[in-house]
Design an enzyme around this catalytic site. Structure first.
Site, short mmCIF file in Angstrom:
data_model
loop_
_atom_site.label_atom_id
_atom_site.label_comp_id
_atom_site.label_asym_id
_atom_site.label_seq_id
_atom_site.Cartn_x
_atom_site.Cartn_y
_atom_site.Cartn_z
N GLU A 166 -13.81 -56.70 23.07
CA GLU A 166 -14.07 -56.85 21.63
C GLU A 166 -13.38 -58.08 21.04
OE1 GLU A 166 -13.22 -53.25 19.51
OE2 GLU A 166 -14.73 -52.11 20.61
N GLU A 364 -17.82 -48.47 25.97
CA GLU A 364 -17.05 -47.55 25.11
C GLU A 364 -18.02 -46.90 24.14
OE1 GLU A 364 -13.62 -48.95 22.89
OE2 GLU A 364 -12.99 -50.22 24.56
C1 BG6 Z 1 -12.34 -49.99 20.28
C2 BG6 Z 1 -11.20 -50.54 21.08
O1 BG6 Z 1 -12.47 -50.78 19.15
O2 BG6 Z 1 -12.25 -48.73 19.72
C3 BG6 Z 1 -10.09 -49.54 21.38
O3 BG6 Z 1 -11.61 -51.20 22.23
C4 BG6 Z 1 -9.91 -48.59 20.24
O4 BG6 Z 1 -8.93 -50.26 21.70
C5 BG6 Z 1 -11.21 -47.82 20.03
O5 BG6 Z 1 -8.82 -47.73 20.39
C6 BG6 Z 1 -11.19 -46.78 18.93
O6 BG6 Z 1 -10.82 -47.34 17.71
P1 BG6 Z 1 -9.50 -46.88 16.96
O7 BG6 Z 1 -9.21 -47.98 16.01
O8 BG6 Z 1 -9.81 -45.61 16.28
O9 BG6 Z 1 -8.45 -46.74 18.00
#
Ligand code: BG6
Length: 463
Positions: A166, A364
């Site tokens: 990202e 993800e």
């Molecule tokens: C993604 C990232 O943006 O989302 C992770 O690659 C992140 O590092 C995940 O933890 C979930 O978002 P957040 O901000 O709730 O942790």
């Protein structure tokens, strides 16, 4: 109906070094910007929990890999910590870090789990930030060397590499919207950071090609389809601008080897273009990838602006659109993100139709929920909402594949509850519950569901 996935589909999850390893000031590791920022402003972090310990993967890697196996993962992505491997960013390689990453890689392979490694997941070594971070060309060169070191050390066994996770997030967080260090609000500096990140990516890809390693290299992008409120031309233009700024600013260079001309023209019009040097275009063209990781959490809904821009306010992407709250949308209230499973299909269709159907996978997808303890039943977290979330997304993914998309796998965020940057441990994402006090790990109901789905290479669900 049975949702069956193609043979050898990648089932697994993703994590990152800083969010799981802990041991942030031991094992020879130097500080990252996160350690520094937490020391300066701990109140910025949920319940003032910082990055020091996170989920103790540095100690418990063997136990955690056994859990991955229990969850029937055939693949798993994490990242290497630059500040652990090369503590001053450019100099000596830390032997203790090499030993640690070798253990992790070898154990994953021994358990039949294919390692996917990211080189940079938001964790800038402080030493590099002090040299200007991604605003500095020297840091770009240093990243190229760091990448080369990783390929040489681990490239005999790791066949799936990703330069960045990202890459737009540190741009947004650190240089536009004040949720990452160094908390700058300045679009032109943000554009420079984004541009140099693309150059750093391309430098790493070039090093990989030159070294004739036997795997493949890509990048992980968070793609947020931009949906207009209506088909009115003003709303369509708003969505086009959001797409250019948030998606195509990285997607086009890594897949097509060049920036969208409309984006360049837009930034030129507002005098926000970064400085370019001769040779940059050729380098960017050499940065085309083999494999795209797609992180999908939420769509972006926009409409044309209601009001004129304040000309004295900092230049922002929001000069071109307003955010649109679609009536009836489904929200994850804990994270404040809309849940919209068809978005995954729309991303795959866009890639198939407009980008030559690249090899890709969902790297993800996930749902962070606060206070999951309230769902405990007989000692296990019964997270049916997460099972529903995953299966709803997998159905749309399945449809995309059925229509010809070249999507090779699905990784969840994440396998164990981990530290979420400024949100600390507020929202839990894992298949495995982590008790912070005792560091005990217990598989949630979703973990069992995922293990069965991976074993069956699919699941039964309503149409
Ligand atoms: C993604 C990232 O943006 O989302 C992770 O690659 C992140 O590092 C995940 O933890 C979930 O978002 P957040 O901000 O709730 O942790």
């Amino acid at each position: 109906m049975k949702y069956q996935f193609p043979e050898n589909f990648w089932w697994g999850s993703a994590s990152s070094a800083l969010q799981t390893e802990g041991a942030s000031d031991s094992g020879g590791k130097s500080a990252t910007t996160w350690d520094h920022w937490f020391a300066q402003q701990p109140w910025r972090f949920h319940q003032q929990v910082g990055p020091q310990h996170t989920s103790t993967f540095y100690q418990h890697w063997q136990q955690d890999i056994a859990l991955l196996k229990q969850l029937n993962h055939n693949s798993f992505r994490t990242s290497i910590s630059w500040s652990r491997l090369i503590p001053d960013g450019t100099g000596e390689v830390n032997a203790e870090a090499v030993a640690f990453y070798n253990c992790v890689i070898d154990e994953l392979l021994a358990q039949g789990i294919t390692p996917f490694l990211t080189l940079f997941h938001f964790d800038m070594p402080l030493a590099m930030q002090e040299k200007g971070g991604w605003e500095s060309r020297d840091v770009v060169t240093a990243f190229g060397r760091y990448a080369q070191v990783c390929f040489d050390l681990f490239g005999d066994r790791v066949l799936h590499w990703f330069t960045f996770n990202e890459p737009i997030v540190p741009v947004e967080g650190g240089y536009l919207y004040d949720f990452h260090y160094p908390n700058v609000v300045d679009f032109r500096r943000a554009a420079t950071v984004a541009y140099h990140t693309v150059l750093a990516h391309a430098a790493a890809v070039s090093a990989y090609r030159a070294g004739d390693y036997r795997g493949e290299i890509g990048v992980i992008l968070n793609l947020t389809p931009s949906y207009p409120r209506s088909q009115h031309p003003a709303d369509l233009t708003a969505a086009h601008h959001a797409d250019l700024l948030f998606n195509r600013s990285f997607l086009d260079p890594v897949l097509l080897g060049e920036y969208p001309p409309d984006l360049v023209a837009l930034l030129k019009q507002y005098d926000q273009l970064p400085a370019c040097l001769p040779g940059d275009s050729a380098l960017i063209a050499a940065g085309k990838i083999d494999l795209l990781g797609i992180n999908y959490y939420q769509p972006r809904r926009v409409k044309c602006r209601e009001n004129a821009v304040n000309p004295a306010a900092p230049f922002m992407p929001e000069w071109f659109f307003d955010h649109y709250e679609m009536p009836g949308r489904t929200m994850n209230p804990y994270r404040g993100w809309e849940i919209y499973p068809p978005g995954i299909y729309d991303i795959l269709t866009n890639l198939r139709v407009n980008y030559g159907n690249p090899r890709c996978f969902i790297s993800e997808n996930g749902m962070g929920v606060e206070n999951e303890q309230r769902f405990a039943q007989d000692g296990q977290i019964n997270d049916q909402y997460r099972i529903d979330f995953i299966s709803d997304h997998l159905k749309w993914l399945h449809k995309g594949i059925a229509e010809g998309s070249h999507c090779l796998g699905y990784h969840m965020w994440t396998f164990i509850d981990n530290w979420s940057w400024c949100n600390g441990y507020k929202n839990r994402y894992g298949f495995v519950q982590l008790d912070l006090a005792s560091q005990t790990r217990s598989v949630k109901k979703s973990g069992e569901w995922f293990a069965a789905t991976a074993a069956n290479n699919g699941f039964d669900g309503e149409q």
